[in-house]
Enzyme design. Sequence first.
Site, PDB file in Angstrom:
ATOM      1  N   SER A 118      -6.295  12.827   6.146  1.00 40.24           N
ATOM      2  CA  SER A 118      -6.419  11.991   4.945  1.00 40.24           C
ATOM      3  C   SER A 118      -7.876  11.871   4.482  1.00 40.24           C
ATOM      4  O   SER A 118      -8.138  11.776   3.290  1.00 40.24           O
ATOM      5  CB  SER A 118      -5.796  10.621   5.181  1.00 40.24           C
ATOM      6  OG  SER A 118      -6.329  10.030   6.335  1.00 40.24           O
ATOM      7  N   ASN A 125      -4.846   3.700  10.619  1.00 39.28           N
ATOM      8  CA  ASN A 125      -5.763   4.303  11.579  1.00 39.28           C
ATOM      9  C   ASN A 125      -6.959   3.383  11.767  1.00 39.28           C
ATOM     10  O   ASN A 125      -7.309   2.622  10.862  1.00 39.28           O
ATOM     11  CB  ASN A 125      -6.278   5.639  11.041  1.00 39.28           C
ATOM     12  CG  ASN A 125      -5.213   6.716  11.067  1.00 39.28           C
ATOM     13  OD1 ASN A 125      -4.326   6.705  11.908  1.00 39.28           O
ATOM     14  ND2 ASN A 125      -5.314   7.652  10.137  1.00 39.28           N
ATOM     15  N   LYS A 149      -5.162   7.394  19.258  1.00 37.71           N
ATOM     16  CA  LYS A 149      -5.014   7.875  17.871  1.00 37.71           C
ATOM     17  C   LYS A 149      -6.366   7.845  17.164  1.00 37.71           C
ATOM     18  O   LYS A 149      -6.679   8.746  16.364  1.00 37.71           O
ATOM     19  CB  LYS A 149      -3.985   7.025  17.119  1.00 37.71           C
ATOM     20  CG  LYS A 149      -3.820   7.401  15.634  1.00 37.71           C
ATOM     21  CD  LYS A 149      -3.146   8.746  15.425  1.00 37.71           C
ATOM     22  CE  LYS A 149      -3.368   9.363  14.058  1.00 37.71           C
ATOM     23  NZ  LYS A 149      -2.629   8.819  12.977  1.00 37.71           N
ATOM     24  N   ASN A 178      -8.358  10.819  14.953  1.00 47.19           N
ATOM     25  CA  ASN A 178      -9.041  10.677  13.666  1.00 47.19           C
ATOM     26  C   ASN A 178     -10.558  10.885  13.796  1.00 47.19           C
ATOM     27  O   ASN A 178     -11.182  11.445  12.890  1.00 47.19           O
ATOM     28  CB  ASN A 178      -8.752   9.302  13.060  1.00 47.19           C
ATOM     29  CG  ASN A 178      -7.275   9.100  12.822  1.00 47.19           C
ATOM     30  OD1 ASN A 178      -6.670   8.179  13.356  1.00 47.19           O
ATOM     31  ND2 ASN A 178      -6.674   9.977  12.040  1.00 47.19           N
ATOM     32  N   GLY A 235       0.868  -1.183   0.000  1.00 50.98           N
ATOM     33  CA  GLY A 235       0.000   0.000   0.000  1.00 50.98           C
ATOM     34  C   GLY A 235       0.894   1.219   0.000  1.00 50.98           C
ATOM     35  O   GLY A 235       1.387   1.631   1.043  1.00 50.98           O
ATOM     36  N   GLY A 285       0.387   4.470  -0.928  1.00 50.35           N
ATOM     37  CA  GLY A 285      -0.231   5.782  -1.116  1.00 50.35           C
ATOM     38  C   GLY A 285       0.644   6.814  -0.422  1.00 50.35           C
ATOM     39  O   GLY A 285       1.871   6.718  -0.432  1.00 50.35           O
ATOM     40  N   ALA A 286      -0.005   7.790   0.194  1.00 52.89           N
ATOM     41  CA  ALA A 286       0.722   8.885   0.820  1.00 52.89           C
ATOM     42  C   ALA A 286       1.677   8.377   1.917  1.00 52.89           C
ATOM     43  O   ALA A 286       2.886   8.641   1.891  1.00 52.89           O
ATOM     44  CB  ALA A 286      -0.286   9.872   1.393  1.00 52.89           C
ATOM     45  N   MET A 287       1.145   7.620   2.858  1.00 54.94           N
ATOM     46  CA  MET A 287       1.965   7.173   3.990  1.00 54.94           C
ATOM     47  C   MET A 287       2.987   6.124   3.564  1.00 54.94           C
ATOM     48  O   MET A 287       4.136   6.138   3.997  1.00 54.94           O
ATOM     49  CB  MET A 287       1.075   6.592   5.094  1.00 54.94           C
ATOM     50  CG  MET A 287       0.247   7.616   5.790  1.00 54.94           C
ATOM     51  SD  MET A 287       1.242   8.849   6.644  1.00 54.94           S
ATOM     52  CE  MET A 287       1.684   7.951   8.085  1.00 54.94           C
ATOM     53  N   GLY A 288       2.555   5.197   2.716  1.00 55.31           N
ATOM     54  CA  GLY A 288       3.479   4.180   2.224  1.00 55.31           C
ATOM     55  C   GLY A 288       4.654   4.840   1.504  1.00 55.31           C
ATOM     56  O   GLY A 288       5.797   4.404   1.643  1.00 55.31           O
TER      57      GLY A 288
HETATM   58  P1  NAD Z   1      -3.802   6.636   0.504  1.00 51.66           P
HETATM   59  O1  NAD Z   1      -5.234   6.738   0.084  1.00 51.66           O
HETATM   60  O2  NAD Z   1      -2.888   7.711   0.040  1.00 51.66           O
HETATM   61  O3  NAD Z   1      -3.238   5.244   0.036  1.00 51.66           O
HETATM   62  C1  NAD Z   1      -3.874   4.046   0.400  1.00 51.66           C
HETATM   63  C2  NAD Z   1      -4.035   3.187  -0.844  1.00 51.66           C
HETATM   64  O4  NAD Z   1      -4.978   3.779  -1.741  1.00 51.66           O
HETATM   65  C3  NAD Z   1      -2.753   2.989  -1.629  1.00 51.66           C
HETATM   66  O5  NAD Z   1      -2.720   1.663  -2.073  1.00 51.66           O
HETATM   67  C4  NAD Z   1      -2.911   3.968  -2.780  1.00 51.66           C
HETATM   68  O6  NAD Z   1      -2.186   3.585  -3.916  1.00 51.66           O
HETATM   69  C5  NAD Z   1      -4.400   3.898  -3.028  1.00 51.66           C
HETATM   70  N1  NAD Z   1      -4.878   5.136  -3.662  1.00 51.66           N
HETATM   71  C6  NAD Z   1      -4.568   6.415  -3.304  1.00 51.66           C
HETATM   72  N2  NAD Z   1      -5.188   7.292  -4.112  1.00 51.66           N
HETATM   73  C7  NAD Z   1      -5.903   6.562  -5.000  1.00 51.66           C
HETATM   74  C8  NAD Z   1      -6.756   6.902  -6.086  1.00 51.66           C
HETATM   75  N3  NAD Z   1      -6.999   8.163  -6.417  1.00 51.66           N
HETATM   76  N4  NAD Z   1      -7.323   5.878  -6.773  1.00 51.66           N
HETATM   77  C9  NAD Z   1      -7.083   4.590  -6.439  1.00 51.66           C
HETATM   78  N5  NAD Z   1      -6.279   4.211  -5.415  1.00 51.66           N
HETATM   79  C10 NAD Z   1      -5.701   5.175  -4.707  1.00 51.66           C
HETATM   80  O7  NAD Z   1      -3.821   6.488   2.090  1.00 51.66           O
HETATM   81  P2  NAD Z   1      -2.773   7.035   3.170  1.00 51.66           P
HETATM   82  O8  NAD Z   1      -3.107   8.427   3.484  1.00 51.66           O
HETATM   83  O9  NAD Z   1      -1.418   6.658   2.751  1.00 51.66           O
HETATM   84  O10 NAD Z   1      -3.213   6.166   4.409  1.00 51.66           O
HETATM   85  C11 NAD Z   1      -2.816   4.815   4.595  1.00 51.66           C
HETATM   86  C12 NAD Z   1      -3.152   4.424   6.024  1.00 51.66           C
HETATM   87  O11 NAD Z   1      -2.407   5.249   6.914  1.00 51.66           O
HETATM   88  C13 NAD Z   1      -4.624   4.658   6.373  1.00 51.66           C
HETATM   89  O12 NAD Z   1      -5.054   3.677   7.250  1.00 51.66           O
HETATM   90  C14 NAD Z   1      -4.601   5.988   7.086  1.00 51.66           C
HETATM   91  O13 NAD Z   1      -5.651   6.089   7.993  1.00 51.66           O
HETATM   92  C15 NAD Z   1      -3.265   5.919   7.802  1.00 51.66           C
HETATM   93  N6  NAD Z   1      -2.690   7.233   8.126  1.00 51.66           N
HETATM   94  C16 NAD Z   1      -2.673   8.238   7.220  1.00 51.66           C
HETATM   95  C17 NAD Z   1      -2.089   9.451   7.566  1.00 51.66           C
HETATM   96  C18 NAD Z   1      -1.983  10.588   6.582  1.00 51.66           C
HETATM   97  O14 NAD Z   1      -1.574  11.678   6.968  1.00 51.66           O
HETATM   98  N7  NAD Z   1      -2.253  10.390   5.303  1.00 51.66           N
HETATM   99  C19 NAD Z   1      -1.542   9.621   8.823  1.00 51.66           C
HETATM  100  C20 NAD Z   1      -1.554   8.552   9.713  1.00 51.66           C
HETATM  101  C21 NAD Z   1      -2.138   7.357   9.351  1.00 51.66           C
HETATM  102  C1  AOT Z   2      -3.031  12.873  11.658  1.00 54.94           C
HETATM  103  N1  AOT Z   2      -3.703  12.522  10.526  1.00 54.94           N
HETATM  104  O1  AOT Z   2      -3.946  10.332  10.874  1.00 54.94           O
HETATM  105  C2  AOT Z   2      -1.824  12.321  11.963  1.00 54.94           C
HETATM  106  O2  AOT Z   2      -4.790  12.211   8.192  1.00 54.94           O
HETATM  107  O3  AOT Z   2      -5.451  10.193   8.656  1.00 54.94           O
HETATM  108  C3  AOT Z   2      -4.841  11.218   8.923  1.00 54.94           C
HETATM  109  C4  AOT Z   2      -4.116  11.296  10.205  1.00 54.94           C
HETATM  110  C5  AOT Z   2      -1.183  12.699  13.105  1.00 54.94           C
HETATM  111  C6  AOT Z   2      -1.735  13.636  13.917  1.00 54.94           C
HETATM  112  C7  AOT Z   2      -2.939  14.201  13.596  1.00 54.94           C
HETATM  113  C8  AOT Z   2      -3.581  13.828  12.458  1.00 54.94           C
END
Ligand code: NAD
Ligand code: AOT
Length: 332
Positions: free
Chosen positions: A280, A122, A206, A210, A24, A26-29
């Site tokens: 997110s 999350n 956490k 969220n 995965g 996306g942004a976090m990965g």
């Molecule tokens: P993300 O949506 O950016 O990525 C997750 C998946 O969705 C990846 O496989 C990505 O390739 C896919 N994806 C992204 N955009 C897409 C699109 N337009 N069409 C199809 N697929 C798409 O999610 P994330 O923000 O990386 O979050 C991943 C996990 O981390 C979640 O559980 C989130 O709650 C958690 N998290 C996120 C943040 C944050 O700031 N983004 C912070 C802490 C925890």
């Molecule tokens: C966040 N944000 O977890 C992270 O965007 O899904 C998210 C997320 C750290 C502290 C506060 C918010």
Amino acid sequence: IKEVKYTINKKARRIVSMNITIAGVGAMGSRFALMLHRAGHKVTLVDGWKEHVTAIQKDGLQANLNGEEVVAKLPIYLQSEVDPTLSNDLIILFTKAMQLEAMLADIQPLIHDNTAVLCLLNGIGHEEVIEKYVPRNQIMIGNTMWTAGMEEPGRAKLFGNGSIALKNLVADPKAEQAAYKVIETLNSAGLNAQYTENILYAIYKKACVNGTMNSLCTLLLANMADFGDTTPAHNIVVKIVSEFAEVAKHENVDLNVTETVDYIEKNCYNRDTIGLHYPSMYQDLNEHNRLTKIDYINGAIARKGQQYGVDTPYCALITELVHCKEQLLCAK
Ligand code: NAD
Ligand code: AOT
């Protein structure tokens, strides 16, 4: 654009390089992949978003990392086409909650006897899904305060600092030792990870971040700091956190409401650290027209509340409002 490539800091040099798969990206990965790659680990990417995978295969994984343009040429596979011969010390799961089970099914061939599987998603209760695919003594659970956003396929925007709390799921000395090794690896990349004894408390805490910031900023079209500046913010946050705490009691987690509210207000409204972050869920719905994970956050509390006989009017209303907004925007 600078290619991020084994520019290991001195501390990291002492760390043995690990084979790490990010499931995965996306942004976090992307954040974790770039930071771990930069620390000298062998990072492989697996994702299900075809356009994104193609972009990374063509131009590498790109990001604005605290104002610096970076790109890393990392191997990436579509999750339906993983290479079963890949050796893996660690798999970090970073899908959205609703994508988790499909990802686990697809990466099954990558999970070997000594592969640690870390979940930092999350939300509450992901271990119940993970243990269908991974032996319990190989699972590590936790959460992270790092943030990230996607700009376009192949490109992320990463700013600010963060931390990670994690622990092995099963109380067992070998599993604990493995968790410490994972922490050492994450810290070699500056990811600021800590072994956290009471991990369910940390996960609930956490989830409160969220359950307040993600859903409210999504509905109100605000970043966290701007929301925090509004007069009703404090009362709303107290009400939501109190509902989480009442439900948590039924799962033997004694969440302190005042401490949790304080934590949210100190961290999330700070404009010098993460206050300007649009959560997110905001990004998913308001920027990318995607369905949200509200059912795994406030929705989960409303459902559990019904099950335990706990009133959760704020979480229930917020869940419905986010669903209204998804429908009004025809999110997919
Ligand atoms: P993300 O949506 O950016 O990525 C997750 C998946 O969705 C990846 O496989 C990505 O390739 C896919 N994806 C992204 N955009 C897409 C699109 N337009 N069409 C199809 N697929 C798409 O999610 P994330 O923000 O990386 O979050 C991943 C996990 O981390 C979640 O559980 C989130 O709650 C958690 N998290 C996120 C943040 C944050 O700031 N983004 C912070 C802490 C925890
Ligand atoms: C966040 N944000 O977890 C992270 O965007 O899904 C998210 C997320 C750290 C502290 C506060 C918010």
